[in-house]
Design an enzyme around this catalytic site. Structure first.
Site, short mmCIF file in Angstrom:
data_model
loop_
_atom_site.label_atom_id
_atom_site.label_comp_id
_atom_site.label_asym_id
_atom_site.label_seq_id
_atom_site.Cartn_x
_atom_site.Cartn_y
_atom_site.Cartn_z
N ASP A 98 0.85 -1.19 0.06
CA ASP A 98 0.04 0.45 -0.10
C ASP A 98 0.88 1.24 0.02
O ASP A 98 2.08 1.65 0.79
CB ASP A 98 -0.97 -0.10 1.28
N ASP A 194 -3.01 4.99 -2.32
CA ASP A 194 -4.24 5.53 -1.33
C ASP A 194 -4.18 6.72 -2.21
O ASP A 194 -3.14 7.61 -3.04
CB ASP A 194 -3.20 5.31 -0.20
N GLU A 253 -6.23 3.78 -6.25
CA GLU A 253 -7.39 4.19 -5.73
C GLU A 253 -7.63 5.47 -5.39
O GLU A 253 -7.17 6.29 -5.98
CB GLU A 253 -7.50 4.11 -4.31
N HIS A 325 -10.63 -2.46 3.30
CA HIS A 325 -10.96 -2.00 4.50
C HIS A 325 -12.34 -1.10 4.89
O HIS A 325 -11.82 -0.58 6.41
CB HIS A 325 -9.49 -1.66 5.04
N ASP A 326 -12.46 -0.52 3.95
CA ASP A 326 -13.62 1.00 4.59
C ASP A 326 -14.91 1.11 4.13
O ASP A 326 -15.72 2.18 3.89
CB ASP A 326 -12.99 1.92 3.09
#
Ligand code: TEU
Ligand code: CA
Length: 556
Positions: A98, A194, A253, A325-326
Site C-alpha cells: 500500500d 492510496d 485508488e 477495509h473502508d
C-alpha cells in the site's frame, strides 16, 4: 505490449491489524500472516495486497506513515517482511504494498522539518497558508490545522495527523520515487496507491461550494484528478515502473474518478496505472453522504457496474470489488446475512468475479463474514466513524440515529478480526483483540469451512479456479442482460466460440428468468452454481441462486 498477467489474476487484500496475531498482543502482525500462507495458496489467489505495515502513530490505522522504509514494531521487522515475501513467492503469490503518498503522518521527519519554520528547506513539501480556505476534511471538520509554532495553517484532507504532501514540488516526487524503488528492489511486486488521484491540486486552492446546513465547503472538484495528475503518474511510471517490463501490478485508488478519466489512466499506451479502484457502485445505497442510507436498487447497481464494463470494454481495465477495509461487508449490504447468508455470499462472489476485470477478495469475504452488531459507540475504533459521531451529535443529530448509521456503514464492520475458528477470539489472538470479534464466529469461520464442499470458502476456490482455467473469464467481452430487472443480475461473456451466461437472483423469492434466445442455452453445461440444479425446470432461479452456463459453439 507486455503480458498483462493481472487480467487472469485474483487479488486477496489483507488488513494486517485484523488478520492474524502471532504474539498475543491482540494486534495482527506479519508473523501471523506467514503462519497462514498455505490458506492463501489453497484459495488459489495470485496476489496479496497488504494494507500499510509501516511505522505509524496509527491515527488512521497505518494510513498515516511516519517512516516509509521500515516496518512498525506492532507488525514486526524487515526480516519478518523479507520472510513473508519469500514465503509468498515460494507459493507463486505476488505481494503488492500500500503506497500512501498523498499525505504523510505529522510525525514524519519531512513534516517535522516542514513545520519547524517558514524558511525551512521542506516548508514547500506541504501546503501552508496564512488563512485556511473552507474545505471540509473527509474525516469531519475543517481540512486545515493551525500550527502555533510557525503561525500558519497546513492542509489535511483526512485527519489533522495526515498533512497533504505538495506534489508540485519535484523534490517531493523524487523522494517518493526513490522510496518506491527501494521496496521494488526488496522483492515487492507492485503498489496499491492510496487516493492517488488527489496528489495534483488546483494550486490556488479556491473555496469549495457550501452545501445547505454544512459548515465547510466541498473542495473535491479542486482535488479529484487535478490538472497535473496524468503528468505525475506518467512521470512515476517512467521513474519507477518502466524497467520492470510489466511484471508489476499497479492499481490506483481513485475516489470520484469518472469512466472517461479511468480510460485514460488505464490505457496501456499512456503508461500510467494498470487499473483503478472506482467507487460509483459503492454509493448506490447512499444519499448525500455515506451515512444517509437509501433503499438498495439492483437496476441502479447494474447501471453503475454496466457503465464501467462498457466504458473500459475496449481500452483500459477494471478492478472488481465488493469489499475492502473502508466498506461494510457485502453480504450484509447487498445480500442476506441471515437465512440465505451462505447462498447470497456465493451469488455475490459469482456475479462479481465473472465481470470483465481483476477481482479483489477482502479477508473474510471468502468465508461470508458479516457486519458486526456494534452495541454502542465504545465498540468503534475507526477515526472516520468516531469523528462523524462527535460531529453529528454536536450538530444535534440523535445519538441513536447516528449509531444506526454507523452500524450500517462504519469501516469497522470490515475490521473485526478474521474468523479462523470457533474458539475464543476466533483463533485470531491468544490475547485481547484490539477490536471485538464478531460473536457469530462460532458459526462462521475458516476451520468449519476448510473441508466443507458446500461452504462459501469452497465456492470461492472454485471461482478463482474458473478464472484460471477458462480464458473467457479473463478475456471475454461483456454484455449486460435484463438491465431493468429488479431482482435478476444477468450478463453474457464471449470469447471466440465460448459463451458464458451468468445469472444471479438478488431476492428471497424464486424468479423466472427470460433471457434472449433462451433455447440456445438449453444444452449448455452448468459450470458453476450455488444450489444443486434440479433438471428440466427451465430458467427459474431459487432465492439468491447463482448459475453459470457455458456454451462452446465449436463443440455443439
Ligand atoms: O481511502 C480513501 C477513501 O476514499 C475513503 O476515505 C473513503 O472515502 C471512505 O473511507 C469511505 O467511507 C483511503 C484508504 O483506503 C483509507 O483507509 C484511508 O483512511 C484514506 O485513504 C486516507 O489514507
Ligand atoms: Ca501481534
Amino acid at each position: 505490449m507486455t503480458d498483462q498477467w493481472w487480467k487472469r489474476a485474483v487479488v486477496y487484500q489483507i488488513y494486517p491489524r485484523s488478520f492474524a496475531d502471532s504474539n498475543g498482543d491482540g494486534i495482527g502482525d506479519l508473523r501471523g500472516i506467514i503462519g497462514r500462507l498455505d490458506y492463501l495458496a489453497d484459495l488459489g489467489v495470485d496476489v496479496v495486497w497488504l494494507s500499510p505495515v509501516y511505522p505509524s502513530p496509527m491515527d488512521d490505522n497505518g494510513y498515516d506513515i511516519s517512516d516509509y522504509q521500515a516496518i512498525d514494531p506492532a507488525f514486526g521487522t524487515l526480516a519478518d517482511f523479507d520472510e513473508l515475501v519469500a514465503g509468498l513467492h515460494e507459493r507463486r503469490i505476488r505481494l503488492v504494498m500500500d503506497l500512501v503518498v498523498n499525505h504523510t503522518s505529522d510525525e514524519h521527519p519531512w513534516f517535522e522539518e516542514s513545520r519547524s519554520g517558514r524558511d525551512s528547506a521542506k516548508r514547500d513539501w506541504y501546503w501552508w497558508r496564512p488563512e485556511p480556505n473552507n474545505w471540509a476534511s473527509f474525516f469531519s471538520g475543517s481540512a486545515w490545522e493551525y500550527d502555533a509554532g510557525s503561525r500558519e495553517h497546513y492542509l489535511h484532507l483526512f485527519s489533522r495527523k495526515q498533512p497533504d504532501l505538495n506534489w508540485e514540488n519535484p523534490e517531493v516526487r523524487e523522494a517518493v520515487y526513490t522510496m518506491m524503488r527501494w521496496w521494488l528492489d526488496r522483492g515487492v511486486d507492485g503498489f496499491r496507491m492510496d487516493v492517488i488521484n488527489f496528489i495534483s491540486k488546483v494550486v490556488d486552492l479556491p473555496d469549495g461550494v457550501m452545501r445547505p446546513g454544512e459548515r465547510y465547503g466541498d473542495g473535491t472538484p479542486y482535488v479529484f484528478s487535478g490538472p497535473r495528475i496524468h503528468e505525475f503518474l506518467h512521470e512515476m511510471h517512467e521513474a519507477v515502473f518502466a524497467g520492470h517490463d510489466g511484471s508489476l501490478l499497479v492499481v490506483g485508488e481513485m475516489p470520484g474518478v469518472t469512466v472517461k478519466e479511468a480510460g485514460l489512466f488505464t490505457d496501456p499506451d499512456r503508461e500510467e496505472v494498470d487499473m483503478v479502484f472506482q467507487f460509483a457502485h459503492m454509493s448506490v445505497d447512499q444519499g448525500a453522504t455515506k451515512w444517509e442510507r437509501i433503499p438498495f436498487s439492483l437496476p441502479k447497481l447494474k447501471g453503475s457496474l454496466g457503465q464501467w464494463q462498457e466504458g473500459l470494454g475496449e481500452t483500459g481495465w477494471n478492478s472488481l470489488y465488493w469489499n475492502n477495509h473502508d466498506q461494510p461487508r457485502v453480504v450484509s449490504r447487498f445480500g442476506d446475512d441471515d437465512e440465505f447468508r451462505v447462498r447470497s455470499a456465493k451469488m455475490l462472489g459469482t456475479v462479481l468475479h465473472l465481470h470483465r476485470g481483476t477481482p479483489y477478495i477482502y479477508q473474510g469475504e471468502e468465508l461470508g463474514m458479516t457486519n458486526m452488531d456494534f452495541s454502542g459507540i465504545d465498540d468503534f475504533r475507526d477515526i472516520e466513524s468516531l469523528n462523524h459521531y462527535s460531529a453529528a451529535t454536536a450538530a444535534g443529530h440523535s445519538p441513536v440515529h447516528v449509531l444506526d448509521a454507523l452500524r450500517h456503514m462504519s469501516r469497522d464492520n470490515a475490521r473485526t478480526p478474521m474468523q479462523w475458528d470457533g474458539t475464543r477470539h476466533a483463533g485470531f489472538t491468544a490475547g485481547e483483540p484490539w477490536i471485538p470479534v464478531n460473536p457469530n464466529h462460532t458459526e462462521i469461520n475458516a476451520a468449519a469451512q476448510e473441508h466443507d464442499a458446500g461452504s462459501v470458502l469452497a465456492h470461492y476456490r472454485r471461482l478463482v479456479a474458473l478464472r484460471h482455467d477458462e480464458p473467457v473469464v479473463a478475456h471475454g467481452d461483456f454484455t449486460m442482460l435484463l438491465a431493468q430487472h429488479p431482482h435478476i443480475y444477468a450478463f453474457v461473456r464471449r470469447l471466440g466460440d465460448v459463451r458464458l451466461l451468468v445469472l444471479g437472483n438478488f431476492s428471497s423469492d424464486p424468479q423466472p428468468v427470460d433471457v434472449p434466445d433462451a433455447s440456445s442455452w438449453a444444452n449448455a453445461d452448468i459450470v458453476l452454481s450455488n444450489v444443486d440444479p434440479v433438471d428440466g425446470e427451465g430458467l427459474e432461479l431459487r432465492p439468491w441462486e447463482a448459475r453459470v452456463y457455458k456454451l462452446d459453439l465449436e463443440s455443439t
